[in-house]
Design an enzyme around this catalytic site. Sequence first.
Site, PDB file in Angstrom:
ATOM      1  N   ASN A 141      31.535 -13.505 152.439  1.00  0.00           N
ATOM      2  CA  ASN A 141      31.383 -12.599 151.295  1.00  0.00           C
ATOM      3  C   ASN A 141      31.427 -13.335 149.958  1.00  0.00           C
ATOM      4  OD1 ASN A 141      31.280 -10.693 153.252  1.00  0.00           O
ATOM      5  ND2 ASN A 141      33.288  -9.774 152.822  1.00  0.00           N
ATOM      6  N   HIS A 151      -3.592   4.163 119.005  1.00  0.00           N
ATOM      7  CA  HIS A 151      -4.253   5.070 119.976  1.00  0.00           C
ATOM      8  C   HIS A 151      -5.524   4.448 120.555  1.00  0.00           C
ATOM      9  CE1 HIS A 151      -1.669   8.160 118.079  1.00  0.00           C
ATOM     10  NE2 HIS A 151      -2.048   7.566 116.955  1.00  0.00           N
ATOM     11  N   SER A 166     -18.449 -12.282 141.232  1.00  0.00           N
ATOM     12  CA  SER A 166     -18.623 -11.199 142.188  1.00  0.00           C
ATOM     13  C   SER A 166     -19.545 -11.695 143.285  1.00  0.00           C
ATOM     14  CB  SER A 166     -19.247  -9.997 141.474  1.00  0.00           C
ATOM     15  OG  SER A 166     -19.922  -9.182 142.415  1.00  0.00           O
ATOM     16  N   LYS A 186     -21.320 -11.386 136.890  1.00  0.00           N
ATOM     17  CA  LYS A 186     -19.942 -10.966 136.603  1.00  0.00           C
ATOM     18  C   LYS A 186     -18.992 -12.137 136.351  1.00  0.00           C
ATOM     19  CE  LYS A 186     -18.334  -7.315 136.624  1.00  0.00           C
ATOM     20  NZ  LYS A 186     -18.063  -6.236 137.572  1.00  0.00           N
ATOM     21  N   GLU A 221      -5.653  -8.867 135.765  1.00  0.00           N
ATOM     22  CA  GLU A 221      -5.403  -7.627 136.514  1.00  0.00           C
ATOM     23  C   GLU A 221      -4.221  -7.785 137.466  1.00  0.00           C
ATOM     24  OE1 GLU A 221      -9.600  -5.659 137.356  1.00  0.00           O
ATOM     25  OE2 GLU A 221      -9.710  -7.822 137.406  1.00  0.00           O
ATOM     26  N   TYR A 224      32.671  -5.546 149.917  1.00  0.00           N
ATOM     27  CA  TYR A 224      31.357  -5.852 150.484  1.00  0.00           C
ATOM     28  C   TYR A 224      30.899  -4.810 151.496  1.00  0.00           C
ATOM     29  CZ  TYR A 224      27.634  -8.344 152.903  1.00  0.00           C
ATOM     30  OH  TYR A 224      26.434  -8.691 153.445  1.00  0.00           O
TER      31      TYR A 224
HETATM   32  N1  ARG Z   1      24.001 -12.419 155.086  1.00  0.00           N
HETATM   33  C1  ARG Z   1      25.024 -11.717 154.380  1.00  0.00           C
HETATM   34  C2  ARG Z   1      24.471 -11.199 153.054  1.00  0.00           C
HETATM   35  O1  ARG Z   1      23.494 -11.666 152.630  1.00  0.00           O
HETATM   36  C3  ARG Z   1      26.201 -12.618 154.108  1.00  0.00           C
HETATM   37  C4  ARG Z   1      27.484 -11.908 153.970  1.00  0.00           C
HETATM   38  C5  ARG Z   1      27.901 -11.319 155.253  1.00  0.00           C
HETATM   39  N2  ARG Z   1      29.205 -10.781 155.172  1.00  0.00           N
HETATM   40  C6  ARG Z   1      29.672  -9.924 156.100  1.00  0.00           C
HETATM   41  N3  ARG Z   1      30.868  -9.470 155.915  1.00  0.00           N
HETATM   42  N4  ARG Z   1      28.961  -9.519 157.105  1.00  0.00           N
HETATM   43  O2  ARG Z   1      25.014 -10.312 152.462  1.00  0.00           O
END
Ligand code: ARG
Length: 469
Positions: free
Chosen positions: A118, A164, A285, A291, A298, A325
């Site tokens: 995390n 405009h 084109s 063209k 675009e 998380y």
């Molecule tokens: N691959 C996960 C992500 O991108 C990494 C973190 C995963 N953490 C967990 N507690 N499963 O978020």
Amino acid sequence: MADKTKDQENQMWGGRFSRGPAAIMEEINASIDIDKRLWREDIAGSKAHAAMLAGAGIISTDDAKTIIAGLDQIAGEIERGEFKFSAALEDIHMNIEARLKVIIGETAGRLHTARSRNDQVATDFRLWVRGACDELEQALKALMRALAKKAETHANFVMPGFTHLQIAQPITFGHHLLAYVEMFARDASRFADAQKRMNECPLGAAALAGTSFPIDRNATAQALGFDRPSANSLDAVSSRDFAIETLSAAAITGIHLSRLAEEIVFWTSSQFGFVRLSDAYSTGSSIMPQKRNPDAAELVRAKTGRIVAALNNLLIVMKGLPLAYSKDMQEDKAATFDAIDALALSLAAMTGMISDLTADHARMLSAAGEGYSTATDLADWLVRVLNIPFRDAHHITGAIVAIAENKNLALDELPLADMQRVEPRITQDIFDVLSATASAASRTSYGGAAPDNVKAQASRWLKELDREI
Ligand code: ARG
């Protein structure tokens, strides 16, 4: 699509599982195809973490050296395209850790002390987005330089200014281009600003609560070029506003690019004929040999859709997520990478188009005189020379324009006598202000379209851009 058996279980957490994941589970869960792009950041984060663990006495210096050497070897393998990414190992973090174990053995298991995926992914992604901001700022500056250079050499190319999309008043091509320089400068400053706010290191927040190990968060923050460690572990692993803020800067830049792209599309049309893109930035084109299509413009216009969508995507993914998380957050990267890639490509394409384009002054000038574009100049003359209040001058001018329209004449072609029938005090001098060139040249107020202003502003920008790079 058979389920996995025990021997295919995840080696990172298989301990309490009796079997591996279903194939569909693996498919929805794996992010390696997307997040392998974070390998550099992941390895940098792991090296900093290992060095810190040794510095704090949490692992031995020998183990840290072994880990760091192993990580360097992996970096080489990835760089050379030899590394085998595996979806079974889910993401970049576990792919690298698993490989480390193969290379250095059990010591690899010490790297994840006082760390979680995390805080790892939060760190990697911040590092990546921070780098993207740097690149986008540079790309914006390159575009600004191309625009300012064009503006300098086209300071006195008189063209119609529109409101405009109706011809309004004569301006200069340089002035028009410099309007975009101002916009892109603000865009660059938005990326710089986002970067300042995001520059706090999540590493050491661990899963969500911090850790009981005596880690040195300042050391990892410093090693990775962050200003400081993030102060709250929950915030560190849960927040993606750094990416959202970057995407909002990207979305704003995208709409600016899209407006310029749209103008290029109609400037290059045969009806306007103001601008010609170089062969290098035109397409032909397959059926119509005559063209010259502005495909790149675009596509720049269209890619804004992806960029704005990515912002929307992330806002929606993050809304309503409880701390800390949740796996939802894994979806942040695909959208962000796609948007940043689209923006970088768009900026490069726009820089190329602008640098190479040529402008047709004769076409611009003749359009600038159409649509009674100097009517305001006539009214201003009545105010300045005859001391008539502007509202009355506006009325008188309206009456003169109506006569000219009736006779199908431009204002500077209308006989003085016709004007004098509306306001007898008008003299021959009026003709000094009725041409498009005179009109543009008279816009000398600060920030106005006059060629002298444009020259001064273009050279100010070019100097500033040279100073910054
Ligand atoms: N691959 C996960 C992500 O991108 C990494 C973190 C995963 N953490 C967990 N507690 N499963 O978020």
